[in-house]
Design a protein around this motif. Sequence first.
Motif, PDB file in Angstrom:
ATOM      1  N   VAL A   1       0.644  -0.900   0.317  1.00 20.79           N
ATOM      2  CA  VAL A   1       0.405  -0.050   0.511  1.00 20.79           C
ATOM      3  C   VAL A   1       0.934   1.507  -0.108  1.00 20.79           C
ATOM      4  CG1 VAL A   1      -2.122  -0.980   0.821  1.00 20.79           C
ATOM      5  CG2 VAL A   1      -0.265  -0.471   2.098  1.00 20.79           C
ATOM      6  N   VAL A   2       2.014   1.109  -0.032  1.00 16.95           N
ATOM      7  CA  VAL A   2       2.776   2.599   0.845  1.00 16.95           C
ATOM      8  C   VAL A   2       4.244   2.109   0.141  1.00 16.95           C
ATOM      9  CG1 VAL A   2       4.391   4.295   2.789  1.00 16.95           C
ATOM     10  CG2 VAL A   2       2.331   3.279   2.398  1.00 16.95           C
ATOM     11  N   HIS A   3       5.018   3.195  -1.030  1.00 18.48           N
ATOM     12  CA  HIS A   3       6.251   3.080  -1.703  1.00 18.48           C
ATOM     13  C   HIS A   3       7.079   4.958  -1.235  1.00 18.48           C
ATOM     14  CE1 HIS A   3       8.804   3.033  -5.352  1.00 18.48           C
ATOM     15  NE2 HIS A   3       9.591   2.396  -4.588  1.00 18.48           N
ATOM     16  N   LEU A   4       8.017   4.297  -0.077  1.00 22.43           N
ATOM     17  CA  LEU A   4       8.452   4.795   0.389  1.00 22.43           C
ATOM     18  C   LEU A   4       9.731   5.571   0.021  1.00 22.43           C
ATOM     19  CD1 LEU A   4       8.533   7.153   2.346  1.00 22.43           C
ATOM     20  CD2 LEU A   4       9.731   5.056   4.619  1.00 22.43           C
ATOM     21  N   HIS A   5      10.194   6.014  -0.402  1.00 20.76           N
ATOM     22  CA  HIS A   5      11.628   6.696  -1.148  1.00 20.76           C
ATOM     23  C   HIS A   5      12.427   7.255   0.014  1.00 20.76           C
ATOM     24  CE1 HIS A   5       9.538   6.488  -4.900  1.00 20.76           C
ATOM     25  NE2 HIS A   5       8.387   6.860  -4.328  1.00 20.76           N
ATOM     26  N   ALA A   6      14.002   7.249  -0.559  1.00 20.61           N
ATOM     27  CA  ALA A   6      14.444   7.839   0.782  1.00 20.61           C
ATOM     28  C   ALA A   6      14.764   8.885  -0.038  1.00 20.61           C
ATOM     29  CB  ALA A   6      15.563   7.174   1.410  1.00 20.61           C
ATOM     30  N   ALA A   7      15.101   9.676  -0.281  1.00 18.72           N
ATOM     31  CA  ALA A   7      16.009  11.332  -0.175  1.00 18.72           C
ATOM     32  C   ALA A   7      15.981  12.353   0.560  1.00 18.72           C
ATOM     33  CB  ALA A   7      15.400  11.789  -1.571  1.00 18.72           C
ATOM     34  N   VAL A   8      17.122  12.956   0.590  1.00 20.50           N
ATOM     35  CA  VAL A   8      16.873  14.381   0.768  1.00 20.50           C
ATOM     36  C   VAL A   8      15.908  15.681  -0.120  1.00 20.50           C
ATOM     37  CG1 VAL A   8      18.390  16.854   1.878  1.00 20.50           C
ATOM     38  CG2 VAL A   8      19.169  13.698   2.056  1.00 20.50           C
ATOM     39  N   LEU A   9      15.713  16.272   1.573  1.00 16.47           N
ATOM     40  CA  LEU A   9      14.006  16.990   1.084  1.00 16.47           C
ATOM     41  C   LEU A   9      14.806  18.532   1.676  1.00 16.47           C
ATOM     42  CD1 LEU A   9      10.611  15.263   1.354  1.00 16.47           C
ATOM     43  CD2 LEU A   9      12.054  16.220  -0.841  1.00 16.47           C
TER      44      LEU A   9
ATOM     45  N   GLY B   1      18.895  18.376  -8.478  1.00 16.85           N
ATOM     46  CA  GLY B   1      19.245  16.980  -8.346  1.00 16.85           C
ATOM     47  C   GLY B   1      20.285  16.513  -9.695  1.00 16.85           C
ATOM     48  N   ALA B   2      20.960  16.992  -9.823  1.00 15.84           N
ATOM     49  CA  ALA B   2      22.295  16.682 -10.669  1.00 15.84           C
ATOM     50  C   ALA B   2      22.827  15.489 -10.472  1.00 15.84           C
ATOM     51  CB  ALA B   2      22.772  17.935 -10.792  1.00 15.84           C
ATOM     52  N   HIS B   3      22.343  15.514  -8.627  1.00 17.40           N
ATOM     53  CA  HIS B   3      23.748  14.036  -8.827  1.00 17.40           C
ATOM     54  C   HIS B   3      22.553  12.755  -9.413  1.00 17.40           C
ATOM     55  CE1 HIS B   3      21.311  14.929  -4.890  1.00 17.40           C
ATOM     56  NE2 HIS B   3      21.647  14.161  -4.776  1.00 17.40           N
ATOM     57  N   ARG B   4      21.618  12.759  -9.469  1.00 18.56           N
ATOM     58  CA  ARG B   4      20.260  12.079  -8.663  1.00 18.56           C
ATOM     59  C   ARG B   4      20.154  10.729  -9.829  1.00 18.56           C
ATOM     60  NH1 ARG B   4      15.408  13.012  -5.835  1.00 18.56           N
ATOM     61  NH2 ARG B   4      14.989  10.652  -5.907  1.00 18.56           N
ATOM     62  N   PRO B   5      20.181   9.929 -10.181  1.00 18.51           N
ATOM     63  CA  PRO B   5      19.749   8.529 -11.372  1.00 18.51           C
ATOM     64  C   PRO B   5      18.772   9.658 -11.924  1.00 18.51           C
ATOM     65  CG  PRO B   5      20.149   7.836  -9.133  1.00 18.51           C
ATOM     66  CD  PRO B   5      20.017   8.716  -8.244  1.00 18.51           C
TER      67      PRO B   5
ATOM     68  N   ALA C   1      12.934  23.753 -13.625  1.00 14.96           N
ATOM     69  CA  ALA C   1      14.376  23.883 -13.318  1.00 14.96           C
ATOM     70  C   ALA C   1      15.441  23.808 -12.741  1.00 14.96           C
ATOM     71  CB  ALA C   1      14.913  24.968 -14.636  1.00 14.96           C
ATOM     72  N   ALA C   2      15.200  24.820 -11.966  1.00 17.45           N
ATOM     73  CA  ALA C   2      15.919  25.081 -10.360  1.00 17.45           C
ATOM     74  C   ALA C   2      16.304  23.873  -9.572  1.00 17.45           C
ATOM     75  CB  ALA C   2      15.647  26.193  -9.747  1.00 17.45           C
ATOM     76  N   ALA C   3      14.190  23.256  -9.732  1.00 22.54           N
ATOM     77  CA  ALA C   3      14.470  22.349  -8.878  1.00 22.54           C
ATOM     78  C   ALA C   3      14.525  20.972  -9.321  1.00 22.54           C
ATOM     79  CB  ALA C   3      13.273  21.648  -8.830  1.00 22.54           C
ATOM     80  N   VAL C   4      15.133  21.146 -10.762  1.00 19.39           N
ATOM     81  CA  VAL C   4      16.242  19.877 -11.426  1.00 19.39           C
ATOM     82  C   VAL C   4      17.579  19.291 -11.388  1.00 19.39           C
ATOM     83  CG1 VAL C   4      16.773  18.806 -13.857  1.00 19.39           C
ATOM     84  CG2 VAL C   4      14.259  19.396 -13.237  1.00 19.39           C
TER      85      VAL C   4
ATOM     86  N   ARG D   1      12.273  12.014 -12.949  1.00 19.48           N
ATOM     87  CA  ARG D   1      13.522  10.125 -13.085  1.00 19.48           C
ATOM     88  C   ARG D   1      12.658   9.610 -13.164  1.00 19.48           C
ATOM     89  NH1 ARG D   1      15.781  15.036  -9.553  1.00 19.48           N
ATOM     90  NH2 ARG D   1      14.434  15.396  -8.383  1.00 19.48           N
ATOM     91  N   GLU D   2      11.542   9.605 -12.341  1.00 17.17           N
ATOM     92  CA  GLU D   2      10.151   8.504 -12.481  1.00 17.17           C
ATOM     93  C   GLU D   2       9.653   7.165 -13.175  1.00 17.17           C
ATOM     94  OE1 GLU D   2      11.401   5.864  -9.638  1.00 17.17           O
ATOM     95  OE2 GLU D   2      11.866   7.528  -8.354  1.00 17.17           O
TER      96      GLU D   2
END
Length: 307
Positions: free
Chosen positions: A116-124, A181-185, A175-178, A149-150
Amino acid sequence: MLRHTRRSPHGPLRPGLNLRRDLLADGLTDAELRGLRRSGVLSTVRPGAYLHGSGPDDAAACHLLEIRAALPCLGVDTVISHTSAAVVHGLPLWAVRLDRVHATRSRASGARRSGVVHLHAAVLLPDEVTVVGGVPVTSIARTIADLGRELPFEVALVPADGALFRKVVTPDALAAAVERGAHRPRNGAARRVVAFADARAESPGETRSRVAIRRAGLPAPVLQHPVDGVRCDFGWEEHRTVAEFDGRIKYGRCLRPGQDAGDAVFEEKLREDALRDRGLQVVRWIWAELDSFDAPAARLRRAFARG
């Protein structure tokens, strides 16, 4: 003299969402809950969460209930994100599954997935989190970046165009939000989505049409192309051609008070006749033609040749 009255099993029920733990604390038993579900007084949102009455037919409204049911089970540093955040923000979605609530925990590791839940881990970062209707959720810009990204390009572009069209985010913010995350897959995929996003696409059908036109190798159109006060979905001035995407809801959405769908169709025919009188080629396509755009692409090429 004391009189014993039988407690009504409906007494503790609240309008809207009801959690099992609250109902048990209020004195209901699991047997009574099963009876209420069988009788239709309660409908199941997810295990341990029920709606007083029948659930909504709309998939997004159902998912919003699932989100609210999941919130008490999430940690304090967890916020709703990804497709679930798009639902909370009211953004358009197409071809996405809403079978799990997506949330992000602000840490480098610890992602997991249940039924029921997909829990992501990422710095916010603090400015990437907001609250909408009492729900902690990623900001619109961060949500679009995460979806880019997904999700596949065309699927992610629908909420990106929708957010820009509704003026709830700016191209610079996306553009700034993307870039954060320049280091993210797969951040390059998100960058391509944001670069192609356009505030002039008024519906998922127009967004998908833009992608189909590009994939067909056709020239990029002008969106919401004006012709003497008449606005067309797409226009190629150099080819003297305009085009319209005809979603089935289009005529209903544009009806004026007292006007029926037949009136709207007739007005649209007069509008098209006026465009042809100006020497323009007019091409149309419908939702069913977007999966394989070969036929509309051929019509557009013939129109370009005539124009």
